[in-house]
Enzyme design. Structure first.
Site, PDB file in Angstrom:
ATOM      1  N   ASP A  92       0.861  -1.190   0.000  1.00 44.76           N
ATOM      2  CA  ASP A  92       0.000   0.000   0.000  1.00 44.76           C
ATOM      3  C   ASP A  92       0.898   1.242   0.000  1.00 44.76           C
ATOM      4  O   ASP A  92       1.817   1.346   0.824  1.00 44.76           O
ATOM      5  CB  ASP A  92      -0.847  -0.069   1.286  1.00 44.76           C
ATOM      6  CG  ASP A  92      -1.998   0.910   1.306  1.00 44.76           C
ATOM      7  OD1 ASP A  92      -2.458   1.307   0.221  1.00 44.76           O
ATOM      8  OD2 ASP A  92      -2.453   1.247   2.420  1.00 44.76           O
ATOM      9  N   GLY A 189      -7.565   8.219   7.475  1.00 40.65           N
ATOM     10  CA  GLY A 189      -7.739   8.475   8.904  1.00 40.65           C
ATOM     11  C   GLY A 189      -9.202   8.494   9.320  1.00 40.65           C
ATOM     12  O   GLY A 189     -10.108   8.208   8.524  1.00 40.65           O
ATOM     13  N   HIS A 220      -9.222   4.935  -2.016  1.00 44.74           N
ATOM     14  CA  HIS A 220      -8.511   4.911  -0.724  1.00 44.74           C
ATOM     15  C   HIS A 220      -9.335   5.698   0.284  1.00 44.74           C
ATOM     16  O   HIS A 220     -10.275   6.404  -0.062  1.00 44.74           O
ATOM     17  CB  HIS A 220      -7.130   5.563  -0.875  1.00 44.74           C
ATOM     18  CG  HIS A 220      -6.131   4.678  -1.518  1.00 44.74           C
ATOM     19  ND1 HIS A 220      -5.013   4.230  -0.866  1.00 44.74           N
ATOM     20  CD2 HIS A 220      -6.086   4.139  -2.762  1.00 44.74           C
ATOM     21  CE1 HIS A 220      -4.322   3.456  -1.685  1.00 44.74           C
ATOM     22  NE2 HIS A 220      -4.947   3.387  -2.849  1.00 44.74           N
ATOM     23  N   SER A 223     -12.839   4.326   4.888  1.00 49.35           N
ATOM     24  CA  SER A 223     -13.451   3.881   6.143  1.00 49.35           C
ATOM     25  C   SER A 223     -14.710   4.685   6.443  1.00 49.35           C
ATOM     26  O   SER A 223     -14.792   5.873   6.103  1.00 49.35           O
ATOM     27  CB  SER A 223     -12.455   4.043   7.311  1.00 49.35           C
ATOM     28  OG  SER A 223     -11.596   2.930   7.376  1.00 49.35           O
ATOM     29  N   SER A 266      -8.618   2.351   8.900  1.00 51.68           N
ATOM     30  CA  SER A 266      -9.029   3.006  10.155  1.00 51.68           C
ATOM     31  C   SER A 266     -10.173   2.275  10.863  1.00 51.68           C
ATOM     32  O   SER A 266     -10.185   2.176  12.095  1.00 51.68           O
ATOM     33  CB  SER A 266      -9.455   4.450   9.880  1.00 51.68           C
ATOM     34  OG  SER A 266      -8.374   5.174   9.351  1.00 51.68           O
TER      35      SER A 266
END
Ligand code: G3H
Ligand code: 13P
Ligand code: ZN
Length: 318
Positions: A92, A189, A220, A223, A266
């Site tokens: 990654d 994050g 990407h 979360s 995350s």
């Protein structure tokens, strides 16, 4: 070490199938045994393919050699569970050619070269160098155009730079990448938005998808930051306020377009931490790590299963 000897697959077939059947393959980051066990158990139970992801932080914490051996062990564990779906091991945010080469040489089946901070021509040159090396070993390559806001390894990027749809055909054609990570408003994050009403830039996604029909796009920073986990962390002594992720309905919408791979790190950290905090507060006499790490693993299994079945729709595919 070749990735096929570890029982791993590259991502070419996986992403092609996901694109044609309109679901997304999960790219789940792991840093330890419990995360890896939870990912495999959840994907075996839901019959989902999976891309195991290794960040720079994970390489510093565990080491690339042990991580690839763990992934090799995970394919055997998956086999014991009767899992038929393919498993890839993916670097990654690879930061340079040498790191990509080291990972390819140590058994990774897929690498990301992240040249997104470079001017377009330099990004193309670096990405092409990685593709040329990777192709010799049948290893897949993900490139990136545009930059995501948030914390990515040691870097804290203040502002999103959305992918310019006018660059994508040139980048994909000139480099030969197998998939393309794009920036449409997601970020790394647990603090992604000021409010849940902030939207991803679906207009940009549409323009990119129109220029690259059938080509696998990657999201990407995807979360969702489940609020029940944030509340549990705070209830049991944690202090994370204002954590907000990408609403699930927006991810579902992205998957209905050309997004064939969704990265999540995350949320797994939140599930892990929420379970450990609760367990230790509720069982102050406990000191066997298998107690609280087992609770963390169970919480992560539920999280991954939910994502595979309800959001990415990668379940029951194999
Ligand atoms: O790319 C994003 C990863 O979530 C960063 O993870 O803290 O392990 O480097 P890390
Ligand atoms: P999150 O921080 O949203 O989980 O993103 C992880 C990621 O993009 C890894 O590459
Ligand atoms: Zn990322």
């Amino acid at each position: 070490m070749k990735f096929k000897d570890l029982g791993l697959s590259n991502t070419a077939e996986m992403l092609k199938k996901a694109e044609s059947e309109k679901y997304a393959v999960p790219g789940y980051n792991f840093n330890n045994l419990e995360q890896l066990q939870a990912i495999i158990k959840a994907c075996a139970d839901t019959r989902s393919p999976v891309i195991l992801q290794v960040s720079r932080g994970a390489r510093n914490y565990v080491g690339a050699t042990l991580l690839s051996a763990m992934a090799g062990g995970a394919t055997k564990y998956a086999n014991d569970l009767g899992m038929k779906a393919p498993i890839a091991l993916h670097l990654d945010h690879g930061e340079n050619f040498l790191i990509c080469k080291e990972c390819i040489d140590s058994g990774f089946s897929s690498v990301m070269i992240d040249g997104s901070a470079l001017p377009l021509e330099e990004n193309i040159k670096l990405t092409k160098q990685v593709v040329d090396y990777a192709k010799k070993f049948d290893v897949s390559v993900e490139g990136e155009l545009g930059a995501l806001k948030g914390i990515e390894d040691d870097l804290n990027i203040a502002k999103s730079v959305y992918t310019n749809p006018d660059d994508v055909i040139k980048f994909v054609t000139a480099t030969g990448v197998d998939s393309l990570a794009i920036s449409i408003g997601t970020s790394h994050g647990a603090y992604k938005f000021k409010s849940e009403s902030d939207m991803l830039r679906f207009d940009i996604l549409d323009e990119i998808a129109a220029r690259l029909p059938g080509f696998p796009l990657v999201l990407h920073g995807a979360s969702s930051v489940p609020q029940n986990l944030v509340e549990q962390i705070n209830k049991f002594g944690g202090k994370i306020s204002g954590a907000i992720g990408i609403p699930e309905d927006q991810l579902i919408k992205a998957v209905e377009k050309n997004v064939c791979k969704i990265n999540v790190d995350s949320d797994s950290r939140l599930a892990f931490t929420a379970a450990v905090r609760k367990f230790l507060i509720e069982s102050p006499d406990a000191f066997d790590p298998r107690g609280y790490l087992g609770a963390a693993r169970d919480e992560m299994i539920e999280l991954y299963k939910h994502k595979n079945t309800k959001v990415l729709k990668s379940s029951n595919r194999y």
